[in-house]
Design a protein around this motif. Structure first.
Motif, PDB file in Angstrom:
ATOM      1  N   ASP A  18       0.846  -1.208   0.000  1.00  0.00           N
ATOM      2  CA  ASP A  18       0.000   0.000   0.000  1.00  0.00           C
ATOM      3  C   ASP A  18       0.879   1.256   0.000  1.00  0.00           C
ATOM      4  OD1 ASP A  18      -2.854   1.110   0.595  1.00  0.00           O
ATOM      5  OD2 ASP A  18      -1.478   2.186   1.930  1.00  0.00           O
ATOM      6  N   VAL A  19       0.534   2.190  -0.870  1.00  0.00           N
ATOM      7  CA  VAL A  19       1.363   3.403  -0.964  1.00  0.00           C
ATOM      8  C   VAL A  19       0.538   4.680  -0.761  1.00  0.00           C
ATOM      9  CG1 VAL A  19       3.232   2.417  -2.370  1.00  0.00           C
ATOM     10  CG2 VAL A  19       1.217   3.371  -3.509  1.00  0.00           C
ATOM     11  N   THR A  20      -0.437   4.589   0.096  1.00  0.00           N
ATOM     12  CA  THR A  20      -1.248   5.792   0.370  1.00  0.00           C
ATOM     13  C   THR A  20      -0.698   6.549   1.582  1.00  0.00           C
ATOM     14  OG1 THR A  20      -2.738   4.411   1.664  1.00  0.00           O
ATOM     15  CG2 THR A  20      -3.388   4.871  -0.605  1.00  0.00           C
ATOM     16  N   ASN A  21      -1.166   7.790   1.711  1.00  0.00           N
ATOM     17  CA  ASN A  21      -0.841   8.652   2.864  1.00  0.00           C
ATOM     18  C   ASN A  21       0.659   8.814   3.107  1.00  0.00           C
ATOM     19  OD1 ASN A  21      -3.592   9.001   3.415  1.00  0.00           O
ATOM     20  ND2 ASN A  21      -3.649   7.051   4.526  1.00  0.00           N
ATOM     21  N   LEU A  22       1.380   9.009   2.044  1.00  0.00           N
ATOM     22  CA  LEU A  22       2.835   9.106   2.190  1.00  0.00           C
ATOM     23  C   LEU A  22       3.255  10.482   2.670  1.00  0.00           C
ATOM     24  CD1 LEU A  22       3.774   7.168  -1.031  1.00  0.00           C
ATOM     25  CD2 LEU A  22       3.766   6.318   1.310  1.00  0.00           C
ATOM     26  N   THR A  23       4.380  10.511   3.314  1.00  0.00           N
ATOM     27  CA  THR A  23       4.955  11.789   3.749  1.00  0.00           C
ATOM     28  C   THR A  23       6.333  11.922   3.106  1.00  0.00           C
ATOM     29  OG1 THR A  23       6.153  10.866   5.625  1.00  0.00           O
ATOM     30  CG2 THR A  23       3.844  11.511   6.004  1.00  0.00           C
ATOM     31  N   ALA A  24       6.934  13.081   3.301  1.00  0.00           N
ATOM     32  CA  ALA A  24       8.271  13.302   2.726  1.00  0.00           C
ATOM     33  C   ALA A  24       9.284  12.325   3.305  1.00  0.00           C
ATOM     34  CB  ALA A  24       8.714  14.737   2.978  1.00  0.00           C
ATOM     35  N   SER A  25       9.012  11.793   4.468  1.00  0.00           N
ATOM     36  CA  SER A  25       9.978  10.855   5.038  1.00  0.00           C
ATOM     37  C   SER A  25       9.626   9.389   4.789  1.00  0.00           C
ATOM     38  CB  SER A  25      10.186  11.119   6.532  1.00  0.00           C
ATOM     39  OG  SER A  25       8.947  11.228   7.171  1.00  0.00           O
ATOM     40  N   THR A  26       8.388   9.090   4.364  1.00  0.00           N
ATOM     41  CA  THR A  26       8.050   7.670   4.137  1.00  0.00           C
ATOM     42  C   THR A  26       7.992   7.303   2.655  1.00  0.00           C
ATOM     43  OG1 THR A  26       5.666   8.106   4.142  1.00  0.00           O
ATOM     44  CG2 THR A  26       6.693   7.554   6.274  1.00  0.00           C
ATOM     45  N   LEU A  54      17.666  10.411  -5.864  1.00  0.00           N
ATOM     46  CA  LEU A  54      16.768  11.414  -6.448  1.00  0.00           C
ATOM     47  C   LEU A  54      15.885  12.041  -5.356  1.00  0.00           C
ATOM     48  CD1 LEU A  54      16.336  12.454  -9.297  1.00  0.00           C
ATOM     49  CD2 LEU A  54      14.697  10.611  -9.687  1.00  0.00           C
ATOM     50  N   HIS A  55      15.344  11.192  -4.500  1.00  0.00           N
ATOM     51  CA  HIS A  55      14.500  11.714  -3.420  1.00  0.00           C
ATOM     52  C   HIS A  55      15.320  12.545  -2.436  1.00  0.00           C
ATOM     53  CE1 HIS A  55      10.831   8.772  -3.758  1.00  0.00           C
ATOM     54  NE2 HIS A  55      11.306   9.124  -4.949  1.00  0.00           N
ATOM     55  N   ASP A  56      16.519  12.048  -2.115  1.00  0.00           N
ATOM     56  CA  ASP A  56      17.372  12.811  -1.188  1.00  0.00           C
ATOM     57  C   ASP A  56      17.713  14.173  -1.791  1.00  0.00           C
ATOM     58  OD1 ASP A  56      17.377  10.873   0.739  1.00  0.00           O
ATOM     59  OD2 ASP A  56      19.307  10.003   0.170  1.00  0.00           O
ATOM     60  N   PHE A  57      17.950  14.167  -3.103  1.00  0.00           N
ATOM     61  CA  PHE A  57      18.263  15.425  -3.811  1.00  0.00           C
ATOM     62  C   PHE A  57      17.099  16.412  -3.685  1.00  0.00           C
ATOM     63  CE2 PHE A  57      17.301  17.400  -7.991  1.00  0.00           C
ATOM     64  CZ  PHE A  57      18.284  18.384  -8.003  1.00  0.00           C
TER      65      PHE A  57
END
Ligand SMILES: [Fe+2]
Length: 323
Positions: A18-26, A54-57
């Motif tokens: 499941d990939v719902t309710n994501l945050t910048a850290s998850t 890419l995400h860290d960037f």
């Protein structure tokens, strides 16, 4: 990569994380998880690293929507500028140092062997065979240069059967394939070394040249307040049975761009002095048509075997993984 062929009805979503309710850290872990069923382990590893960086960037720079769209437009323009004759993405890779980094990691050489450097975008497959001692350039293409030396193994033995493929700019700083009316190879040739490993050929003195600056990469270079010049150099690719192909280039000492090559290809072990030869009898004896002074370049190419190359790369990667 294979085409996506799975039809909606055949996808079992109960098995997908499941990939719902994501945050910048998850979000990063979730993307890793959803990519983790990739059956190709190397691809899985590469994509995991790509997504992570890419995400860290994006997090590190706190990238704005506007900046991201600028990047999308830039990459779109880079694709549009590319064609069979012009590869803007290679230029992008070159000018960001990625081509050189990949070359460093993949072409490490043992101590004493000639170092490799980037191939560049101007190699062509159609160079003529040029007998040792003859010329790769037509008369009038530039100032005379006599090139000679030996091709040896790391123990100093000549490598009979080695073939040096060489290419360079003319005196105007242009490769033959930059001329729209090119009717054949010029300032390039394939030289078979002599049985003792010696080689010689006539050429022209290479000059510094700008990489193509009229596209998106040129704009990027401008934006970064850099220049687009490469120092004068002579490309060489040497092939011999039992040895790793050596793709390299010789750079001319004294060139003002030697320390700031736009594509990061210079290694000091590949920088050479051009000797001034004023004795015009030598010019004639070397086969140049006009009795005028010329320059001389002496260089021995030292080839590595695949085993020696593998050890060098192994050493490099162990240094790298400890860092
Ligand atoms: Fe070049």
């Amino acid at each position: 990569m294979s085409q996506p062929t799975t039809k909606a009805d055949n996808i079992d979503t109960s098995k997908i994380p499941d990939v719902t309710n994501l945050t910048a850290s998850t979000i990063t872990e979730s993307v890793h998880l959803i990519n983790s069923s990739c059956p190709n382990e190397r691809s899985k590893f590469i994509f995991k690293s790509l997504v992570q960086h890419l995400h860290d960037f994006v997090r590190e720079t706190n990238l704005t929507t506007e900046e991201w769209m600028t990047a999308i437009h830039f990459l779109t323009d880079t694709g549009k500028k590319s064609s069979d004759l012009r590869q803007e993405f290679i230029l992008l890779s070159d000018t960001l140092g990625v081509s050189t980094l990949i070359d460093i990691l993949n072409n490490a050489k043992p101590p004493g062997a000639t170092e490799a450097t980037v191939l560049g975008p101007f190699f062509t497959e159609d160079a003529h065979d040029v007998p040792s001692g003859e010329s790769i350039a037509s008369e009038g293409k530039g100032d005379y240069l006599y090139v000679h030396g030996r091709v040896t193994d790391t123990k100093g033995n000549g490598v009979p059967g080695a073939v040096i493929e060489t290419w360079e700019t003319d005196g105007h700083g242009l490769y033959d394939n930059q001329y729209p009316n090119r009717d054949g190879p010029e300032c390039r040739g394939r030289i078979l070394v002599k049985p003792d490993g010696n080689y010689s050929y006539r050429a022209v003195v290479p000059v510094p040249y700008p990489i193509p600056g009229d596209g998106p990469v040129g704009k990027m270079i401008n934006h970064l307040n850099r220049h687009i010049y490469r120092p004068a150099h002579l490309h060489a690719m040497i092939k011999a049975e039992g040895f790793e192909t050596l793709t390299t280039a010789l750079y001319v000492n004294g060139d003002k761009f030697l320390g700031s090559d736009a594509v990061f290809g210079v290694k000091t072990s590949l920088a050479v002095d051009l000797k001034q030869v004023d004795d015009v009898k030598v010019t004639k004896a070397r086969g140049f048509p006009r009795a005028i002074p010329h320059k001389e370049l002496h260089f021995d190419f030292i080839m590595a075997t695949p085993e020696e190359g593998a050890i060098a790369r192994q050493k490099l990667s162990s240094t790298w993984s400890k860092a």
